[in-house]
Each structure stands twice: as structure tokens, then as C-alpha cells.
Design a protein around this motif. Structure first.
Motif, PDB file in Angstrom:
ATOM      1  N   THR A   1       7.111  -3.248 -11.130  1.00 23.49           N
ATOM      2  CA  THR A   1       7.415  -4.013  -9.634  1.00 23.49           C
ATOM      3  C   THR A   1       6.464  -3.596  -8.738  1.00 23.49           C
ATOM      4  O   THR A   1       6.036  -4.734  -7.948  1.00 23.49           O
ATOM      5  N   TRP A   2       6.261  -2.375  -8.660  1.00 24.57           N
ATOM      6  CA  TRP A   2       5.430  -1.845  -7.519  1.00 24.57           C
ATOM      7  C   TRP A   2       4.070  -2.314  -7.629  1.00 24.57           C
ATOM      8  O   TRP A   2       3.366  -2.654  -6.612  1.00 24.57           O
ATOM      9  N   GLN A   3       3.481  -2.338  -8.689  1.00 29.57           N
ATOM     10  CA  GLN A   3       2.097  -2.609  -8.963  1.00 29.57           C
ATOM     11  C   GLN A   3       1.897  -4.249  -8.531  1.00 29.57           C
ATOM     12  O   GLN A   3       1.238  -4.767  -8.082  1.00 29.57           O
ATOM     13  N   ARG A   4       2.952  -4.992  -9.072  1.00 26.88           N
ATOM     14  CA  ARG A   4       2.929  -6.607  -8.706  1.00 26.88           C
ATOM     15  C   ARG A   4       2.903  -6.813  -7.287  1.00 26.88           C
ATOM     16  O   ARG A   4       2.528  -7.605  -6.876  1.00 26.88           O
ATOM     17  N   LEU A   5       4.028  -6.004  -6.531  1.00 30.61           N
ATOM     18  CA  LEU A   5       3.920  -5.994  -5.240  1.00 30.61           C
ATOM     19  C   LEU A   5       2.852  -5.629  -4.325  1.00 30.61           C
ATOM     20  O   LEU A   5       2.292  -6.604  -3.573  1.00 30.61           O
ATOM     21  N   PHE A   6       2.258  -4.503  -4.861  1.00 28.95           N
ATOM     22  CA  PHE A   6       0.839  -4.233  -4.223  1.00 28.95           C
ATOM     23  C   PHE A   6      -0.133  -5.491  -4.409  1.00 28.95           C
ATOM     24  O   PHE A   6      -0.894  -5.829  -3.627  1.00 28.95           O
ATOM     25  N   LEU A   7      -0.178  -6.068  -5.553  1.00 28.10           N
ATOM     26  CA  LEU A   7      -1.348  -6.867  -5.759  1.00 28.10           C
ATOM     27  C   LEU A   7      -1.229  -8.269  -5.202  1.00 28.10           C
ATOM     28  O   LEU A   7      -1.960  -8.907  -4.512  1.00 28.10           O
ATOM     29  N   PHE A   8       0.269  -8.570  -5.237  1.00 25.92           N
ATOM     30  CA  PHE A   8       0.559  -9.863  -4.704  1.00 25.92           C
ATOM     31  C   PHE A   8       0.469  -9.802  -3.132  1.00 25.92           C
ATOM     32  O   PHE A   8      -0.094 -10.799  -2.465  1.00 25.92           O
ATOM     33  N   SER A   9       0.933  -8.844  -2.412  1.00 26.47           N
ATOM     34  CA  SER A   9       0.638  -8.645  -0.989  1.00 26.47           C
ATOM     35  C   SER A   9      -0.444  -8.596  -0.398  1.00 26.47           C
ATOM     36  O   SER A   9      -0.823  -8.846   0.632  1.00 26.47           O
TER      37      SER A   9
ATOM     38  N   GLU B   1       0.921  -1.364   0.030  1.00 24.21           N
ATOM     39  CA  GLU B   1      -0.053  -0.097   0.002  1.00 24.21           C
ATOM     40  C   GLU B   1       0.789   1.293  -0.042  1.00 24.21           C
ATOM     41  O   GLU B   1       0.518   2.234  -0.788  1.00 24.21           O
ATOM     42  N   LEU B   2       1.895   1.360   0.789  1.00 21.39           N
ATOM     43  CA  LEU B   2       2.904   2.529   0.804  1.00 21.39           C
ATOM     44  C   LEU B   2       3.481   2.552  -0.737  1.00 21.39           C
ATOM     45  O   LEU B   2       3.742   3.653  -0.935  1.00 21.39           O
ATOM     46  N   ALA B   3       4.026   1.345  -1.189  1.00 18.93           N
ATOM     47  CA  ALA B   3       4.400   1.479  -2.527  1.00 18.93           C
ATOM     48  C   ALA B   3       3.545   2.423  -3.350  1.00 18.93           C
ATOM     49  O   ALA B   3       3.889   3.013  -4.310  1.00 18.93           O
TER      50      ALA B   3
ATOM     51  N   THR C   1      -0.484   8.607  -8.631  1.00 15.92           N
ATOM     52  CA  THR C   1      -1.358   8.176  -9.775  1.00 15.92           C
ATOM     53  C   THR C   1      -1.035   7.370 -10.969  1.00 15.92           C
ATOM     54  O   THR C   1      -1.536   6.833 -11.378  1.00 15.92           O
ATOM     55  N   GLY C   2       0.271   7.248 -11.333  1.00 14.07           N
ATOM     56  CA  GLY C   2       0.857   6.442 -12.151  1.00 14.07           C
ATOM     57  C   GLY C   2       0.809   5.016 -11.884  1.00 14.07           C
ATOM     58  O   GLY C   2       0.831   4.319 -13.012  1.00 14.07           O
ATOM     59  N   GLY C   3       0.535   4.607 -10.423  1.00 18.21           N
ATOM     60  CA  GLY C   3       0.406   3.365 -10.311  1.00 18.21           C
ATOM     61  C   GLY C   3      -1.136   2.798 -10.803  1.00 18.21           C
ATOM     62  O   GLY C   3      -1.218   1.457 -10.597  1.00 18.21           O
ATOM     63  N   LEU C   4      -1.844   3.661 -11.077  1.00 18.85           N
ATOM     64  CA  LEU C   4      -3.230   3.011 -11.636  1.00 18.85           C
ATOM     65  C   LEU C   4      -3.221   2.522 -12.951  1.00 18.85           C
ATOM     66  O   LEU C   4      -4.384   1.849 -13.479  1.00 18.85           O
ATOM     67  N   LEU C   5      -2.264   2.819 -13.678  1.00 19.49           N
ATOM     68  CA  LEU C   5      -2.211   2.393 -15.118  1.00 19.49           C
ATOM     69  C   LEU C   5      -0.827   1.423 -15.229  1.00 19.49           C
ATOM     70  O   LEU C   5       0.109   1.468 -14.789  1.00 19.49           O
ATOM     71  N   ALA C   6      -1.446   0.219 -16.287  1.00 27.30           N
ATOM     72  CA  ALA C   6      -0.401  -0.627 -16.471  1.00 27.30           C
ATOM     73  C   ALA C   6       0.941  -0.073 -17.226  1.00 27.30           C
ATOM     74  O   ALA C   6       0.536   0.883 -17.848  1.00 27.30           O
ATOM     75  N   ASP C   7       1.908  -0.667 -17.073  1.00 27.22           N
ATOM     76  CA  ASP C   7       3.431  -0.245 -17.777  1.00 27.22           C
ATOM     77  C   ASP C   7       3.145  -0.232 -19.175  1.00 27.22           C
ATOM     78  O   ASP C   7       3.490   0.780 -19.943  1.00 27.22           O
ATOM     79  N   ALA C   8       2.321  -1.222 -19.620  1.00 21.95           N
ATOM     80  CA  ALA C   8       2.109  -1.610 -21.195  1.00 21.95           C
ATOM     81  C   ALA C   8       1.075  -2.307 -21.425  1.00 21.95           C
ATOM     82  O   ALA C   8       0.406  -3.108 -20.445  1.00 21.95           O
ATOM     83  N   ALA C   9       0.577  -2.397 -22.620  1.00 17.78           N
ATOM     84  CA  ALA C   9      -0.541  -3.288 -23.063  1.00 17.78           C
ATOM     85  C   ALA C   9      -0.039  -4.538 -23.229  1.00 17.78           C
ATOM     86  O   ALA C   9       1.125  -4.691 -23.689  1.00 17.78           O
ATOM     87  N   PRO C  10      -0.710  -5.595 -23.046  1.00 19.54           N
ATOM     88  CA  PRO C  10      -2.101  -5.506 -22.533  1.00 19.54           C
ATOM     89  C   PRO C  10      -2.223  -5.342 -20.987  1.00 19.54           C
ATOM     90  O   PRO C  10      -3.166  -4.934 -20.602  1.00 19.54           O
ATOM     91  N   TYR C  11      -1.156  -5.886 -20.476  1.00 17.49           N
ATOM     92  CA  TYR C  11      -1.259  -5.895 -18.815  1.00 17.49           C
ATOM     93  C   TYR C  11       0.286  -6.198 -18.225  1.00 17.49           C
ATOM     94  O   TYR C  11       0.459  -7.241 -17.772  1.00 17.49           O
ATOM     95  N   GLU C  12       1.137  -5.187 -18.684  1.00 20.42           N
ATOM     96  CA  GLU C  12       2.382  -5.295 -18.214  1.00 20.42           C
ATOM     97  C   GLU C  12       2.476  -4.786 -16.874  1.00 20.42           C
ATOM     98  O   GLU C  12       2.194  -3.389 -16.839  1.00 20.42           O
TER      99      GLU C  12
END
Length: 399
Positions: A361-369, A339-341, A347-358
Motif C-alpha cells: 500500500t505504501w509503495q503504491r502511495l509513494f509512486l502514484f503521489s 515520501e513520509l510513508a 529500507t523495506g520499502g525498497l523491495l517489492a512485496d512479492a515477485a514479479p512486482y507486487e
């Protein structure tokens, strides 16, 4: 409690560090950092090759007795190995369930024949294992297992029918250790058996489950007239609950210290990102990051104390409650880090790095945690263990 290391231990630390520095090079250099939580799908063949390289060099099953292919390391030397492995940013190992969970379980509960058959391929990373515990209606409440096992008419095989879910690594493993109900009419902890089942057979269907992180670490496993030899039962028929709980106690062993080092690496990287982007100047976020640092140091100290108590026979996963407390502590810490990440990224963390779903590191950490407080025993289960088995409070009502 003395948390200092002896000169012998420090010499061993230098040996481990030198080995990893020398061998995480050449063909293995590009594997650093791959295959961590939420990234189990990364470079699987290459990581398997690395694991087998470790085996050839004598760096698997380091805590096992020498006579069973291990190094016979002391508890603190095992801690050192896992810490240095994490500090080297070595890739996630694909043999964790066999090496850290099933192998020690067979050493404690298995027959000599089972040990001779299964331990050498685990040490050599030639056979991989998956865990067949959870079911659609028996996840945190494992005692509600409904998968059935019965002996064939001639008594030569166990025949299994049922469904397992959240089965880690089943899509690339050769064997499955299964908790199944072998006594008709039995309930809860009674009448369960712990069976070793080959995956490559017509009666076993594995369906990967795609996660939010993009990988498929978990699977559904359907058992339909699946079979395994009658002697591939660990412990006595109908008394598999004790074996299953013994295995879960091992799940929070020395490798958790490497996990804490990995957490420190993530926090360091997040602080570096905050400094680079100017977020460090936000007093509230800076305070949260510094608070996370203090908490992490406390986690490490508690983990070392827990292992010391277990090593001295003063505690157990359920008895003294230290394992449950540690699971609650690290899972909550890591979830808050995710959550801290996201707050640091903004706000940049709301969008995937690239299409379709890349994912970054921080998005993956948030989702997995988000799963940290569920897998390996949910927070609710850990609190019930502490309340009922440690504090002696009345059992939670069951509908």
C-alpha cells in the motif's frame, strides 16, 4: 464564514451514513477500499456493479437538478455525501468523469437534445466517459492541441485525426469527450471545438499505458478518420476552449472534500503503522506526521471556504485563484505524504512485496503521489494562472 451544518444537513449525513453501512455488505462488502488512486485496475466489474446499484438507489449525480435525474442536493449536502462516502471506505467509482465532469458541462453548455441523449445513461451508469484532452505536445499546455476535426463533405459528421495521451479510463469507456482544432490555421485557444466521440469504431485505437503502480488507468488514443455526428459538438464550433475550461473548473468541485477525507484515512493508517513498529518514537518523524495532520486540517478548511466562495459567486477556478491554490496545496501535501510513508517504512520499502512486482500500500502511495503535482493541471500551470490571471503579472515568454 460559517462552517457548521444545520440540523437538516446533519439528518442527511445520518441518512447517507446509514445507507452506506447497510449496502456495503453482502456481495459488496469485499469492495471496501478498492479502486483508489493508483488502484483503478482493481475489481472493475464488481465496482461497476456497485455503481449501478448506487444508481438504482438514487445515489448518483446527487448535485444534478431533479429534472435531469439527480437529487438536487445543496452544495453542503453534496459535501456531506462525498465525505461520508470516503469515511465508509467505499470503492472508487468508475463513473467520475461522466458524473462529475461531462454531465455538469452538458447541463451548462449542452443542447436540450444532447442533455436528453447523454444525461440519463450517465445517471444510470450505463455509458462511461473518458477525457480526450492531453496530447504528446499538449499536456499542461492544452492550448497547443493539434488533433484535427473537419466536417465531412456532406456536413453530416465530424472527422477526427490525431493522438491523445494520458486518457483516463478510455480502455473501458464507451465515449470520449475531445478537444480538437476545427479551424485550419488557428492557434492557441482559438479555433478549438469540444466534441463527443464514440470509442467503439474502426477509427479509434486505445492502447493502455502501464504505470509504475502496475495498473493502466491511462491510455494512448489514436484517432484516424474517426467520426461522430455533426450535432455532437458542445458549444459553438471553434469556441470549445471556454467549454473545456468550464469542465476543468468542475474538476475541483465538492468531490475534493471526499478526497481530503481519503487523505486523512491514509495518514491515520501511517501513524498506526509508525506506532506499531516503534517509528513513532523517532522525534523527527513524529513531528513530520503531526505537522501533516495540522496541514490536512488547514486543507479541509480552505476547501470548504473555496466552495463557499464559488457557491456565492465570489470566485471561480481562474478568476479568484482559489481552485489553483487548493490544487497546489493538496497535491504537494499528498506527495510529501508518500515520501513520509517511505521514511516510516524504512529500507523495506525498497523491495517489492512479492515477485514479479507486487507493491505494498505504501509503495503504491509513494509512486502514484509523484503524479499528483502533474495531472489535473501541473504545479507550473497553476502558478502561471495565479501570476497572470489573479496578480496581473506579465505572461510567461513562450518559445
Amino acid at each position: 464564514m460559517d462552517l457548521t451544518y444545520s440540523p437538516t444537513d446533519e439528518a442527511f449525513r445520518a441518512e447517507v451514513r446509514a445507507f452506506l453501512e447497510d449496502h456495503l455488505a453482502g456481495e459488496f462488502k469485499g469492495l471496501k477500499g478498492l479502486g483508489g488512486p493508483g488502484r483503478d485496475h482493481e475489481a472493475l466489474p464488481e465496482r461497476l456493479a456497485w455503481n449501478r446499484h448506487l444508481a438504482r438507489e438514487g445515489w448518483t449525480a446527487v448535485g444534478w437538478p431533479v429534472e435531469h435525474g439527480g437529487r438536487g442536493l445543496s452544495l453542503w449536502q453534496q459535501v456531506i455525501f462525498h465525505e461520508e462516502y470516503a469515511r465508509a471506505d467505499a470503492p472508487g467509482r468508475v463513473n467520475h468523469l461522466g458524473e462529475e465532469l461531462l454531465g455538469p458541462t452538458l447541463l451548462a453548455f449542452g443542447t436540450p437534445a444532447q442533455q436528453a441523449r447523454f444525461l440519463p445513461p450517465i445517471v444510470a451508469v450505463e455509458e462511461l466517459w473518458a477525457q480526450g484532452y492531453s496530447e504528446p505536445n499538449a499536456g499542461s499546455d492544452l492550448a497547443n492541441v493539434q488533433t484535427r476535426a473537419r466536417l465531412s463533405e456532406d456536413g453530416s459528421q465530424w472527422v477526427l485525426d490525431g493522438q491523445k495521451v494520458w486518457t483516463s479510463n478510455a480502455h473501458f469507456s464507451q465515449w470520449l469527450f475531445v478537444v480538437a482544432r476545427s479551424e485550419p490555421g488557428s492557434q492557441r485557444h482559438q479555433g478549438l471545438s469540444f466534441l463527443l466521440v464514440p470509442i467503439d469504431q474502426p477509427g479509434v485505437e486505445v492502447r493502455p499505458i502501464e504505470q509504475l503502480t502496475g495498473g493502466s488507468e491511462f491510455n494512448e488514443v489514436f484517432l484516424t478518420d474517426a467520426r461522430t455526428d455533426a450535432d455532437l459538438i458542445v458549444g459553438e464550433p471553434g469556441r470549445g476552449w471556454g467549454v473545456a475550461m468550464g469542465l476543468l473548473g468542475l474538476e475541483r468541485g465538492v468531490s475534493t472534500l471526499g478526497q481530503v477525507v481519503g487523505f486523512a484515512r491514509e495518514l491515520d493508517a501511517l501513524i498506526a503503522l509508525a506506532r506499531a513498529t516503534g517509528v513513532w518514537d523517532d522525534a523527527v518523524l513524529r513531528d513530520r506526521m503531526l505537522h501533516s495532520r495540522v496541514e490536512l486540517e488547514a486543507l479541509r478548511s480552505f476547501a470548504l471556504r473555496t466552495l463557499s466562495l464559488v457557491g456565492n459567486g465570489e470566485d471561480s477556478a481562474a478568476g479568484g485563484g482559489a481552485g489553483s491554490i487548493f490544487k497546489l496545496a493538496w497535491a504537494g501535501w499528498h506527495r510529501r505524504l508518500g515520501e513520509l510513508a517511505m521514511d516510516v517504512v524504512g529500507t523495506g520499502g525498497l523491495l517489492a512485496d512479492a515477485a514479479p512486482y507486487e507493491l505494498s500500500t505504501w509503495q503504491r502511495l509513494f509512486l502514484f503521489s509523484r503524479a499528483d503535482t502533474i495531472y489535473g493541471g501541473s504545479d507550473e500551470v497553476q502558478r502561471n494562472i495565479l501570476a497572470e490571471r489573479v496578480l496581473g503579472l506579465p505572461r510567461e515568454p513562450r518559445g
